[in-house]
Design a protein around this motif. Sequence first.
Motif, PDB file in Angstrom:
ATOM      1  N   LEU A   1       0.873  -1.062  -0.041  1.00  0.00           N
ATOM      2  CA  LEU A   1      -0.022  -0.012   0.034  1.00  0.00           C
ATOM      3  C   LEU A   1       0.691   1.349   0.094  1.00  0.00           C
ATOM      4  O   LEU A   1       0.508   2.320  -0.563  1.00  0.00           O
ATOM      5  CB  LEU A   1      -1.120   0.011   1.155  1.00  0.00           C
ATOM      6  CG  LEU A   1      -2.213  -1.047   1.175  1.00  0.00           C
ATOM      7  CD1 LEU A   1      -2.833  -0.956   2.433  1.00  0.00           C
ATOM      8  CD2 LEU A   1      -3.264  -0.791   0.222  1.00  0.00           C
ATOM      9  N   GLU A   2       2.134   1.148   0.634  1.00  0.00           N
ATOM     10  CA  GLU A   2       3.038   2.400   0.482  1.00  0.00           C
ATOM     11  C   GLU A   2       3.526   2.535  -0.698  1.00  0.00           C
ATOM     12  O   GLU A   2       3.785   3.785  -1.446  1.00  0.00           O
ATOM     13  CB  GLU A   2       4.229   1.913   1.533  1.00  0.00           C
ATOM     14  CG  GLU A   2       5.037   3.074   1.441  1.00  0.00           C
ATOM     15  CD  GLU A   2       6.313   2.833   2.181  1.00  0.00           C
ATOM     16  OE1 GLU A   2       6.867   3.747   2.943  1.00  0.00           O
ATOM     17  OE2 GLU A   2       6.808   1.641   2.322  1.00  0.00           O
ATOM     18  N   GLY A   3       3.398   1.456  -1.876  1.00  0.00           N
ATOM     19  CA  GLY A   3       3.880   1.803  -3.144  1.00  0.00           C
ATOM     20  C   GLY A   3       2.791   2.679  -3.816  1.00  0.00           C
ATOM     21  O   GLY A   3       2.699   3.408  -4.680  1.00  0.00           O
ATOM     22  N   LYS A   4       1.314   2.208  -3.702  1.00  0.00           N
ATOM     23  CA  LYS A   4       0.350   2.966  -4.309  1.00  0.00           C
ATOM     24  C   LYS A   4      -0.823   2.515  -3.505  1.00  0.00           C
ATOM     25  O   LYS A   4      -0.956   1.632  -3.074  1.00  0.00           O
ATOM     26  CB  LYS A   4       0.268   2.873  -5.859  1.00  0.00           C
ATOM     27  CG  LYS A   4      -0.143   1.292  -6.193  1.00  0.00           C
ATOM     28  CD  LYS A   4      -0.125   1.329  -7.704  1.00  0.00           C
ATOM     29  CE  LYS A   4      -0.506  -0.297  -8.145  1.00  0.00           C
ATOM     30  NZ  LYS A   4      -0.774  -0.472  -9.584  1.00  0.00           N
ATOM     31  N   PRO A   5      -1.999   3.245  -3.451  1.00  0.00           N
ATOM     32  CA  PRO A   5      -3.285   3.118  -2.971  1.00  0.00           C
ATOM     33  C   PRO A   5      -3.856   1.942  -3.723  1.00  0.00           C
ATOM     34  O   PRO A   5      -3.925   1.758  -5.108  1.00  0.00           O
ATOM     35  CB  PRO A   5      -3.855   4.353  -3.002  1.00  0.00           C
ATOM     36  CG  PRO A   5      -2.967   5.473  -3.327  1.00  0.00           C
ATOM     37  CD  PRO A   5      -1.830   4.791  -4.084  1.00  0.00           C
ATOM     38  N   LEU A   6      -4.534   0.942  -2.986  1.00  0.00           N
ATOM     39  CA  LEU A   6      -5.116  -0.221  -3.720  1.00  0.00           C
ATOM     40  C   LEU A   6      -6.613  -0.377  -3.051  1.00  0.00           C
ATOM     41  O   LEU A   6      -6.883  -0.190  -2.057  1.00  0.00           O
ATOM     42  CB  LEU A   6      -4.329  -1.579  -3.513  1.00  0.00           C
ATOM     43  CG  LEU A   6      -3.055  -1.342  -4.216  1.00  0.00           C
ATOM     44  CD1 LEU A   6      -2.071  -2.630  -3.639  1.00  0.00           C
ATOM     45  CD2 LEU A   6      -3.135  -1.514  -5.709  1.00  0.00           C
ATOM     46  N   THR A   7      -7.490  -0.891  -3.943  1.00  0.00           N
ATOM     47  CA  THR A   7      -8.868  -1.191  -3.492  1.00  0.00           C
ATOM     48  C   THR A   7      -8.777  -2.733  -2.864  1.00  0.00           C
ATOM     49  O   THR A   7      -7.865  -3.579  -3.063  1.00  0.00           O
ATOM     50  CB  THR A   7      -9.872  -1.373  -4.590  1.00  0.00           C
ATOM     51  OG1 THR A   7      -9.318  -2.372  -5.441  1.00  0.00           O
ATOM     52  CG2 THR A   7      -9.922   0.075  -5.408  1.00  0.00           C
ATOM     53  N   VAL A   8      -9.755  -3.180  -2.202  1.00  0.00           N
ATOM     54  CA  VAL A   8      -9.764  -4.527  -1.881  1.00  0.00           C
ATOM     55  C   VAL A   8      -9.661  -5.547  -2.692  1.00  0.00           C
ATOM     56  O   VAL A   8      -9.420  -6.589  -2.575  1.00  0.00           O
ATOM     57  CB  VAL A   8     -11.267  -4.759  -0.803  1.00  0.00           C
ATOM     58  CG1 VAL A   8     -11.627  -6.071  -0.362  1.00  0.00           C
ATOM     59  CG2 VAL A   8     -11.167  -3.873   0.286  1.00  0.00           C
TER      60      VAL A   8
END
Length: 366
Positions: A319-326
């Motif tokens: 998640l630190e790399g990029k925002p993600l959905t479930v």
Amino acid sequence: MISFEDRLYYLGFSHFLGIGPIKFQLLKTHFSSVKNAYLAPKEELNQVLGEKLTLRFVNFRSQFDLEKKFQEIEKKQIKILTIDDDEYSESLKNISDPPICLYLKTELEIKSLFFNEMVLAIVGTREPTDYGKKVATIFSKELTQAGFTIISGLAYGIDTLAHWACLESQGITMAVLGCGVDIVYPAANRFLYEKIIQNGAVISEFPPGQLVLKGLFIARNRIISGLSKGVMVVEGEKDSGSLITARYAAEQGKIVFAPPAPILSDKSQAPNILLKQGAKLVTSVEDIFEEFNIKIKSHKKNEILKSLSDFEKEMFLKLEGKPLTVEELIVIFQKPIGEILNALSLMEIKDLIRKKETGEYEVRFF
């Protein structure tokens, strides 16, 4: 998932000196599969490779025992990663000439090696000054504490210092060799080599048993940069091999970093050349954090990672790399939705992540 049979054909191509990554890609495209390419009739191979190279390859494959070679490598406890394996580094796969196979000596799970996107290469001269030694050690240590994986080439000098500082900070470090992974080079670094296997990986695109050749070190430099988000050149002369690594990094779209260096020192020539060419000047790790938009201070992030379970840690880094959905997290981790939601809830309670209005989860900045 690549079948055992198909894996053998990748192995065969990797052992044949004459078909490198680019020709391999042409063959795979032309024949639609690696197996078809390896077993193709001589007349069809001529269309892609030409008569001379085809003749050499046909002679090679008639004498090369694929299964026997695989068993030899397995006995040496060397792992084989093909370019089409899921665990293969995405960063490396995106360069113009990614290796057909990577050979690895490691006691870690391969997915844990290439899962972390925060990888930085620290390279430089084999004969550093006291200044260079301090810079390499400090940056490697503080980057490791911030969650970076440190990659270098196991050479004397800057490479050795970067590896050791990472290990002493309980991080993961990778060494890319210009020979087979079963060849310790330089021999005096055997203890370091063993430590890296325990806490990272020794990697090469060259088959086990391949001895040291000068030209192979140039080829391996593109792998060091290819596996990295950026390359830091600490010290080196104007003809330093680290400049080759920096050139590859620039060609691959990676960021090149260099510390300010005394202009009267021969060992300052490489970083000063790079700074003139537009490399990012760094005087502290915060300069690197800023370039990658990382706002977590090193000591704070290190404490956070220690407090998380293995799965939470993996998710935090992703998640630190990029925002993600479930939904995206389910695809990435291949775990039930309940397990994903539970981990997200626990990290939300700890105030480490937050849910955006778009439904994506992201790491909170500290």
